[in-house]
Every structure is written in structure tokens, then in C-alpha cells.
Design an enzyme around this catalytic site. Structure first.
Site, PDB file in Angstrom:
ATOM      1  N   ASP A  49       0.400  -1.129   0.102  1.00  0.00           N
ATOM      2  CA  ASP A  49       0.098   0.123  -0.284  1.00  0.00           C
ATOM      3  C   ASP A  49       0.543   0.884   0.037  1.00  0.00           C
ATOM      4  O   ASP A  49       0.640   1.776   0.758  1.00  0.00           O
ATOM      5  CB  ASP A  49      -1.149   0.365   0.965  1.00  0.00           C
ATOM      6  CG  ASP A  49      -2.019  -1.535   0.926  1.00  0.00           C
ATOM      7  OD1 ASP A  49      -2.426  -2.639   0.606  1.00  0.00           O
ATOM      8  OD2 ASP A  49      -2.033  -1.464   2.151  1.00  0.00           O
ATOM      9  N   GLU A 227     -11.567  -1.291  -3.825  1.00  0.00           N
ATOM     10  CA  GLU A 227     -10.808  -1.296  -2.319  1.00  0.00           C
ATOM     11  C   GLU A 227      -9.809   0.345  -2.691  1.00  0.00           C
ATOM     12  O   GLU A 227      -9.862  -0.036  -4.358  1.00  0.00           O
ATOM     13  CB  GLU A 227     -10.303  -2.061  -1.268  1.00  0.00           C
ATOM     14  CG  GLU A 227      -8.889  -2.761  -2.039  1.00  0.00           C
ATOM     15  CD  GLU A 227      -8.951  -3.624  -0.626  1.00  0.00           C
ATOM     16  OE1 GLU A 227      -9.590  -3.304   0.504  1.00  0.00           O
ATOM     17  OE2 GLU A 227      -7.945  -3.924  -0.528  1.00  0.00           O
TER      18      GLU A 227
END
Length: 345
Positions: A49, A227
Site C-alpha cells: 500500500d 478498495e
């Protein structure tokens, strides 16, 4: 959106525009281009991420904490050229006390986002537990990113937005954005009813008081697996990047990255064919099936770096040659003639 249609659309864009996602008819007669991502060295794994920004002559990447593997919360990596990367500490020595009280079972901070707003660097982050939407997004600020600067210091500002088991959204994966009118926003969301958007107070970076609406940006219809939103503006459009399907499964990850665009920051966002992201569509930007080496699986959780007149997409992918370890990857972004972003080597 089914994968074959989306991938075929991505290839059409790559061939019609300037992207190199798919080989052309003469590719067998010349060496394949060496991608920026394939030249990257140093401390690029494990990275999950990633969030990326440049201050002065240095690039910074912030990423999800991995408590069993790295000291501190929200590890920081630095580079002068986007190629050679080194570790440079962490934002927090441990989780902020308020976040630990709010999410007692959380063992690390996830999915940071970094931006420069109102004269300070703002780092949004999430605390949660896997598979739950009992989550919270927090904010920390610093006047500089340079750890050697005398005023370098991260100050935690507390919660921005939270979700509970009664919520229809999940308050993780934050991404801050300022629109062309100067309004500040925070995109976020993971699974449940998809990607959301809220107004921020530009002066503080916390949630705005004058507009408490939660806007819906994108969701899936045949799955709730979406997401990691990220917003940018280019050529009169707002572009929403997102990740679909399953991350965090090493070489078995099916994550991939899509994009849609809109004239309005709150949507509706549509793909290249005008199909809405609120109905599960999205133009593919990164997909493991587009990697001819079959090495890089599940490319996703993108962050876009706007560096002068250049755009780059930073993301993680799982390295099939090294046990599926999540690895930092960066590619330049090119733009097709009709204004769609394409990941280039």
C-alpha cells in the site's frame, strides 16, 4: 466487469495510444523495453500500500506497517531518482494511543496517504482488523519530510472519520484530494458498499463541519471487492483509480487496478465506454495477466505522483520469483489521445 472484456479494453487503449501494455506485431523483432519498475533496487520489499510524494530533490514512500518485520509504524523509504530506495525510519514508534483504544485488536497502521496542504505535510492512515469495518482513519502532520531538518516532527491530530459494524462502509484506505475549486476531500473505502468521499476542512485537514454527506464513488455488483481509491485531475476531468478483487494472498492475489473519470469530483465516474463505476465497471490500468513475465501478481493499491509535467503510478505487486513478497513498483503514466491514463514501462 469481467476480466476478459476489461483486459481487452486496456490493450486497445495501449495500442491506440502511447501505452505499452500489450506487444505489437513487431515486438518479437526487437528487445522489450526495460521498465522503470524493473530497474528499481534497494529496500523495495516488503512494501504494501505505498503512498508517494516528492519534497525538494527527494522522493518519499510511506507504506502499511508490518509489525513482525519492521520497527515502528508506517515505514518511510527515500530515493533521489525513483530507482534506488533506502529505509528512513518510521512515522510513529507505536500506534497512537487513541487509535489503539478505538480499535483494540489492530496490530498496525494501514494504507497511509501523503499530501502537502496548507503549508504542511498531511499523512492520513487507517487502523482496523482484517475483515471488519470497525475502522478509523487518522491524521498526522509535519512541516517537513526531511528527517534531518530541525523542525521535522510528526504530530498526530486524531480521528477524521470512523466506521462501526453498523456502518455500510469501511473507513480505511484514505486518499486526500483538493479539487479545482480549492475544496478539500478525502476518498476512502474497502469492500462493503464501496468507495466513498467526504469533505475536509482545508485549514485543518479534519472533516468539514458544513458538509457531512458521505458521497458514493464506486462499488462492485458481482462482488464487494473494491478498495484503495485515489483521485487526480487531468485535462478537465477527475480520475478515480481503484483496486478490485483480492489482495494479500501472495502469488494467489487477484488484485488489479482500474480507473474511471468524471467532470464532477463527486461523480459519476465512468470507464472508456461510458459505463459507470457505481455498477462495477472501470478501465484496467494494471493487471497481472498483462505482465508477459507472469512474475508480478496482483498489482494494486495505486498512488499517483504528479511530478512537474510527469505522472507516475506507484503500487505494490507480489513477486512470484521471491515467495510472493509484496514489492514496490513504479511506472510512468502516459495519456491516450482521448485522455485516458496508461501505465508505461
Amino acid at each position: 466487469m469481467n476480466h476478459p472484456t476489461g483486459i481487452r479494453g486496456a490493450m486497445v487503449l495501449a495500442i491506440a495510444g502511447i501505452g505499452l501494455l500489450a506487444p505489437d506485431a513487431t515486438s518479437a523483432q526487437r528487445p522489450a523495453a526495460i521498465s522503470l519498475a524493473d530497474t528499481m533496487t534497494g529496500d523495495i520489499a516488503p512494501v504494501h500500500d505505498p503512498a508517494i510524494i516528492r519534497q525538494a530533490d527527494t522522493y518519499y514512500v510511506f507504506s502499511t506497517s508490518r509489525p513482525r518485520e519492521e520497527a515502528g509504524q508506517i515505514p518511510i523509504r527515500i530515493s533521489k531518482d525513483l530507482i534506488k530506495w533506502t529505509r528512513a525510519g518510521a512515522v510513529f514508534a507505536q500506534m497512537p494511543d487513541w487509535a489503539k483504544r478505538e480499535i483494540p485488536k489492530a496490530n498496525g497502521i494501514w494504507a497511509p496517504d501523503i499530501s502537502f496542504q496548507n503549508g504542511e505535510y498531511r499523512l492520513y492512515y487507517a487502523a482496523s482488523t482484517f475483515g471488519s469495518n470497525h475502522s478509523v482513519i487518522g491524521l498526522a502532520t509535519s512541516p517537513t519530510l526531511d528527517p534531518n531538518a530541525p523542525d521535522y516532527k510528526w504530530t498526530d491530530k486524531g480521528a477524521v472519520i470512523a466506521s462501526s459494524l453498523a456502518s455500510d462502509f469501511n473507513a480505511i484506505d484514505p486518499a486526500a484530494f483538493t479539487d479545482r475549486d480549492g475544496k478539500a476531500w478525502l476518498a476512502f473505502g474497502s469492500f462493503w458498499t464501496g468507495l466513498k468521499l467526504i469533505r475536509l476542512d482545508p485549514a485543518t485537514g479534519l472533516r468539514a463541519t458544513e458538509d457531512q454527506k458521505v458521497y458514493s464513488l464506486a462499488r462492485r455488483t458481482n462482488s464487494d471487492a473494491i478498495e484503495a481509491p485515489f483521485l487526480i485531475e487531468h485535462g478537465g476531468y477527475y480520475y478515480l483509480f481503484a483496486s478490485n478483487d483480492a489482495c494479500c494472498r501472495g502469488v494467489n492475489s487477484t488484485y488489479y487496478t482500474v480507473v474511471g473519470r468524471s467532470k464532477d469530483v463527486t461523480g459519476p465516474y465512468v470507464d472508456h465506454d461510458g459505463k459507470p463505476m457505481m455498477q462495477g465497471y472501470g478501465q484496467i490500468v494494471l493487471h497481472g495477466n498483462l505482465d508477459p513475465s507472469h512474475r508480478w501478481r496482483g498489482p494494486g493499491h495505486p498512488a499517483i505522483l504528479h511530478d512537474g509535467n510527469r505522472f507516475f503510478i506507484a503500487y505494490h505487486a507480489y513477486d512470484a520469483q521471491h515467495g510472493g513478497i509484496p514489492t514496490l513498483r513504479i511506472n510512468p503514466i502516459g495519456w491516450t489521445g482521448d485522455g485516458w491514463p496508461v501505465a508505461r514501462p
